[in-house]
Write an enzyme that holds these catalytic residues in place. Structure first.
Site, PDB file in Angstrom:
ATOM      1  N   SER A 123      11.920   0.458   6.597  1.00  0.00           N
ATOM      2  CA  SER A 123      11.382  -0.553   6.283  1.00  0.00           C
ATOM      3  C   SER A 123      12.396  -1.556   6.591  1.00  0.00           C
ATOM      4  O   SER A 123      13.679  -1.594   5.958  1.00  0.00           O
ATOM      5  CB  SER A 123      10.884  -0.783   4.924  1.00  0.00           C
ATOM      6  OG  SER A 123       9.834  -1.511   4.624  1.00  0.00           O
ATOM      7  N   ASP A 147      -9.635  -7.639   7.285  1.00  0.00           N
ATOM      8  CA  ASP A 147      -8.731  -6.632   6.623  1.00  0.00           C
ATOM      9  C   ASP A 147      -9.317  -5.837   5.651  1.00  0.00           C
ATOM     10  O   ASP A 147      -9.139  -4.580   5.737  1.00  0.00           O
ATOM     11  CB  ASP A 147      -7.204  -7.472   6.344  1.00  0.00           C
ATOM     12  CG  ASP A 147      -6.458  -6.351   5.721  1.00  0.00           C
ATOM     13  OD1 ASP A 147      -5.825  -5.399   6.461  1.00  0.00           O
ATOM     14  OD2 ASP A 147      -6.404  -6.119   4.372  1.00  0.00           O
ATOM     15  N   LYS A 192      -5.219   1.932   8.053  1.00  0.00           N
ATOM     16  CA  LYS A 192      -6.378   1.141   8.660  1.00  0.00           C
ATOM     17  C   LYS A 192      -5.711  -0.240   8.777  1.00  0.00           C
ATOM     18  O   LYS A 192      -4.960  -0.741   7.994  1.00  0.00           O
ATOM     19  CB  LYS A 192      -7.505   1.038   7.805  1.00  0.00           C
ATOM     20  CG  LYS A 192      -7.473   1.194   6.320  1.00  0.00           C
ATOM     21  CD  LYS A 192      -7.411  -0.403   5.702  1.00  0.00           C
ATOM     22  CE  LYS A 192      -7.672  -1.675   6.098  1.00  0.00           C
ATOM     23  NZ  LYS A 192      -7.286  -2.708   5.211  1.00  0.00           N
ATOM     24  N   ILE A 242       0.671  -1.212  -0.045  1.00  0.00           N
ATOM     25  CA  ILE A 242       0.034  -0.015   0.033  1.00  0.00           C
ATOM     26  C   ILE A 242       0.651   1.306   0.042  1.00  0.00           C
ATOM     27  O   ILE A 242       0.505   2.234  -0.465  1.00  0.00           O
ATOM     28  CB  ILE A 242      -0.837   0.074   1.215  1.00  0.00           C
ATOM     29  CG1 ILE A 242      -2.112   1.089   0.950  1.00  0.00           C
ATOM     30  CG2 ILE A 242      -0.242   0.518   2.443  1.00  0.00           C
ATOM     31  CD1 ILE A 242      -2.995   0.673  -0.440  1.00  0.00           C
TER      32      ILE A 242
HETATM   33  P1  NAP Z   1       2.671  -5.459   3.398  1.00  0.00           P
HETATM   34  O1  NAP Z   1       2.611  -5.355   1.690  1.00  0.00           O
HETATM   35  O2  NAP Z   1       2.862  -6.715   3.632  1.00  0.00           O
HETATM   36  O3  NAP Z   1       3.599  -4.457   3.504  1.00  0.00           O
HETATM   37  C1  NAP Z   1       3.832  -4.086   4.983  1.00  0.00           C
HETATM   38  C2  NAP Z   1       5.326  -3.438   5.081  1.00  0.00           C
HETATM   39  O4  NAP Z   1       5.531  -3.324   6.513  1.00  0.00           O
HETATM   40  C3  NAP Z   1       6.349  -4.368   4.675  1.00  0.00           C
HETATM   41  O5  NAP Z   1       6.983  -4.204   3.425  1.00  0.00           O
HETATM   42  C4  NAP Z   1       7.371  -4.678   5.721  1.00  0.00           C
HETATM   43  O6  NAP Z   1       8.613  -4.356   5.391  1.00  0.00           O
HETATM   44  C5  NAP Z   1       6.914  -3.414   6.704  1.00  0.00           C
HETATM   45  N1  NAP Z   1       7.302  -3.472   8.136  1.00  0.00           N
HETATM   46  C6  NAP Z   1       6.882  -4.838   8.893  1.00  0.00           C
HETATM   47  N2  NAP Z   1       7.217  -4.332  10.213  1.00  0.00           N
HETATM   48  C7  NAP Z   1       8.011  -3.448  10.214  1.00  0.00           C
HETATM   49  C8  NAP Z   1       8.575  -2.567  11.240  1.00  0.00           C
HETATM   50  N3  NAP Z   1       8.614  -3.003  12.542  1.00  0.00           N
HETATM   51  N4  NAP Z   1       8.991  -1.155  10.774  1.00  0.00           N
HETATM   52  C9  NAP Z   1       8.802  -0.822   9.613  1.00  0.00           C
HETATM   53  N5  NAP Z   1       8.229  -1.410   8.566  1.00  0.00           N
HETATM   54  C10 NAP Z   1       7.626  -2.731   8.875  1.00  0.00           C
HETATM   55  O7  NAP Z   1       1.173  -5.003   3.430  1.00  0.00           O
HETATM   56  P2  NAP Z   1       0.354  -3.758   2.958  1.00  0.00           P
HETATM   57  O8  NAP Z   1      -0.581  -4.385   2.062  1.00  0.00           O
HETATM   58  O9  NAP Z   1       1.015  -2.569   2.432  1.00  0.00           O
HETATM   59  O10 NAP Z   1      -0.667  -3.510   4.178  1.00  0.00           O
HETATM   60  C11 NAP Z   1      -0.043  -2.766   5.244  1.00  0.00           C
HETATM   61  C12 NAP Z   1      -1.110  -1.958   6.062  1.00  0.00           C
HETATM   62  O11 NAP Z   1      -2.137  -1.139   5.086  1.00  0.00           O
HETATM   63  C13 NAP Z   1      -2.373  -3.142   6.572  1.00  0.00           C
HETATM   64  O12 NAP Z   1      -2.736  -2.463   7.699  1.00  0.00           O
HETATM   65  C14 NAP Z   1      -3.245  -2.875   5.409  1.00  0.00           C
HETATM   66  O13 NAP Z   1      -4.480  -3.320   6.042  1.00  0.00           O
HETATM   67  C15 NAP Z   1      -3.157  -1.834   4.994  1.00  0.00           C
HETATM   68  N6  NAP Z   1      -3.862  -1.450   3.509  1.00  0.00           N
HETATM   69  C16 NAP Z   1      -3.457  -2.329   2.563  1.00  0.00           C
HETATM   70  C17 NAP Z   1      -4.066  -2.120   1.301  1.00  0.00           C
HETATM   71  C18 NAP Z   1      -3.616  -3.182   0.181  1.00  0.00           C
HETATM   72  O14 NAP Z   1      -4.337  -3.020  -0.689  1.00  0.00           O
HETATM   73  N7  NAP Z   1      -2.666  -3.816   0.291  1.00  0.00           N
HETATM   74  C19 NAP Z   1      -4.995  -1.326   1.101  1.00  0.00           C
HETATM   75  C20 NAP Z   1      -5.268  -0.264   2.000  1.00  0.00           C
HETATM   76  C21 NAP Z   1      -4.563  -0.400   3.203  1.00  0.00           C
HETATM   77  P3  NAP Z   1       9.796  -4.945   4.701  1.00  0.00           P
HETATM   78  O15 NAP Z   1       9.304  -5.497   3.340  1.00  0.00           O
HETATM   79  O16 NAP Z   1      11.163  -4.264   4.637  1.00  0.00           O
HETATM   80  O17 NAP Z   1       9.957  -6.349   5.460  1.00  0.00           O
END
Ligand code: NAP
Length: 308
Positions: free
Chosen positions: A36, A169, A91, A14
């Site tokens: 990250s 989620d 969120k 995201i």
């Molecule tokens: P994701 O692709 O798994 O990305 C999460 C990122 O967080 C990973 O790249 C990871 O970093 C990083 N991370 C984990 N622990 C951390 C820490 N302690 N400090 C700093 N960075 C850390 O997940 P995502 O889909 O982007 O979702 C993240 C959030 O956004 C969730 O709450 C989700 O509900 C929300 N969201 C997602 C979407 C969607 O379509 N995907 C839409 C709206 C909202 P590394 O890669 O460096 O390991």
């Protein structure tokens, strides 16, 4: 107003799909740093493996956008607020309601702005839907949020772990919309949660809710949808049926339909800038509270293991 020096924490899907383009398109912000743990960062922007490293050796910042999985968000938000930084929470705003309450207190203590950013509320059809419904009697509401987890969340193990919410989620996005467009608060009546035998979060859920005037609301969530995806809210009223589809982007009212350009994240960052300028916070836990109530009172059934 001075440009807000922003750090994006958690450079996953995201952050790259939505946050970075929205920040680049908003003159009120400059991307000052990224954090990250396992990531190369963005060309030309200082990158750090942890927030502590950024605080120790990074450039000055005014605000952070926390785009990590929810399970690690509280400690990061707390550390940022304690330094007087403004905080945007993706969120869901926390893994628990208690965490969000503690962050509100921390923001008040430091005089920082705290923003629970429910992005779906900025979908084009949401505010017109709210305005149209305000003048009508609402008879019933049906929410269908069915998507293919393998398409939208490939390899996201955190979503299946405690605090990851599973099918809630995406489902919490629907709840963020209905808690905005309906005029009265919602109460959970019943929930049936389907947990894969090998996972700690539900893959599907059926919710029965009511508003405080007794209007029935049903919700059908499923992560196992293949083929066409469904992100639809149907509201039957005394003046006909309102349908919000495509996650709130498309609004159909009796005799008319509109589909405006997607401005969710640009609008969300504009609001964050306005909050900072006004010295205000914007915190709403209503969608997370309904999810918590479903986990609190829901009946659980075990279903087939899920393998990504
Ligand atoms: P994701 O692709 O798994 O990305 C999460 C990122 O967080 C990973 O790249 C990871 O970093 C990083 N991370 C984990 N622990 C951390 C820490 N302690 N400090 C700093 N960075 C850390 O997940 P995502 O889909 O982007 O979702 C993240 C959030 O956004 C969730 O709450 C989700 O509900 C929300 N969201 C997602 C979407 C969607 O379509 N995907 C839409 C709206 C909202 P590394 O890669 O460096 O390991």
């Amino acid at each position: 107003m001075a440009t807000i020096r922003l750090a994006v924490i958690g450079l996953g899907k995201i952050a790259r799909d939505q946050h970075l383009p929205a920040i680049a398109g908003d003159e009120g912000f400059v991307l000052a740093a990224t954090v990250s743990p396992d990531n190369a960062g963005v060309t030309g922007v200082p990158h750090f493996a942890s927030l502590d490293n950024l605080f120790a050796a990074g450039p000055a910042i005014d605000a952070v956008a926390l785009c990590t999985p929810p399970q690690v968000r509280f400690d990061l938000a707390r550390a940022a607020l304690d330094r007087g930084l403004h905080v945007l929470l993706e969120k869901p705003p926390g893994a628990t309601l208690g965490e969000v309450a503690a962050l509100v207190a921390a923001a008040e203590a430091s005089g920082s702005s705290l923003f629970t950013a429910w992005h779906s509320r900025y979908a084009a059809g949401v505010e017109p839907a709210r305005a149209w419904l305000a003048a009508r009697r609402i008879d019933r509401v049906r929410i269908v949020w069915r998507e293919d987890v393998r398409v939208w969340h490939p390899g996201q193990d955190w979503i299946w772990q405690p605090g990851g919410l599973g099918v809630f989620d995406p489902g919490i996005n629907a709840l963020s919309i209905v808690t905005r467009i309906l005029p009265r608060p919602l109460l959970l009546q019943d929930a049936l949660l389907s947990f894969p035998a090998n996972r700690a979060a539900p893959i599907a859920a059926e919710l029965t809710l009511q508003d405080t005037a007794g209007t029935p609301v049903v919700m059908d969530l499923d992560f196992r949808q293949t083929g066409p995806q469904s992100w639809d809210i149907v509201v039957e009223t005394d003046s006909g049926t309102l349908t919000l589809s495509s996650g709130g982007a498309v609004l159909a009212l009796p005799g008319q339909s509109r589909h405006d350009a997607d401005r969710e994240y640009p609008a969300l960052y504009r609001h964050f800038a306005e909050l900072i300028a006004a010295g205000r916070s914007d915190v709403d836990v209503a969608p997370l509270r309904l999810v918590a109530d479903a986990f609190l009172c829901g009946r659980r059934v075990e279903v087939a293991p899920f393998v990504d």
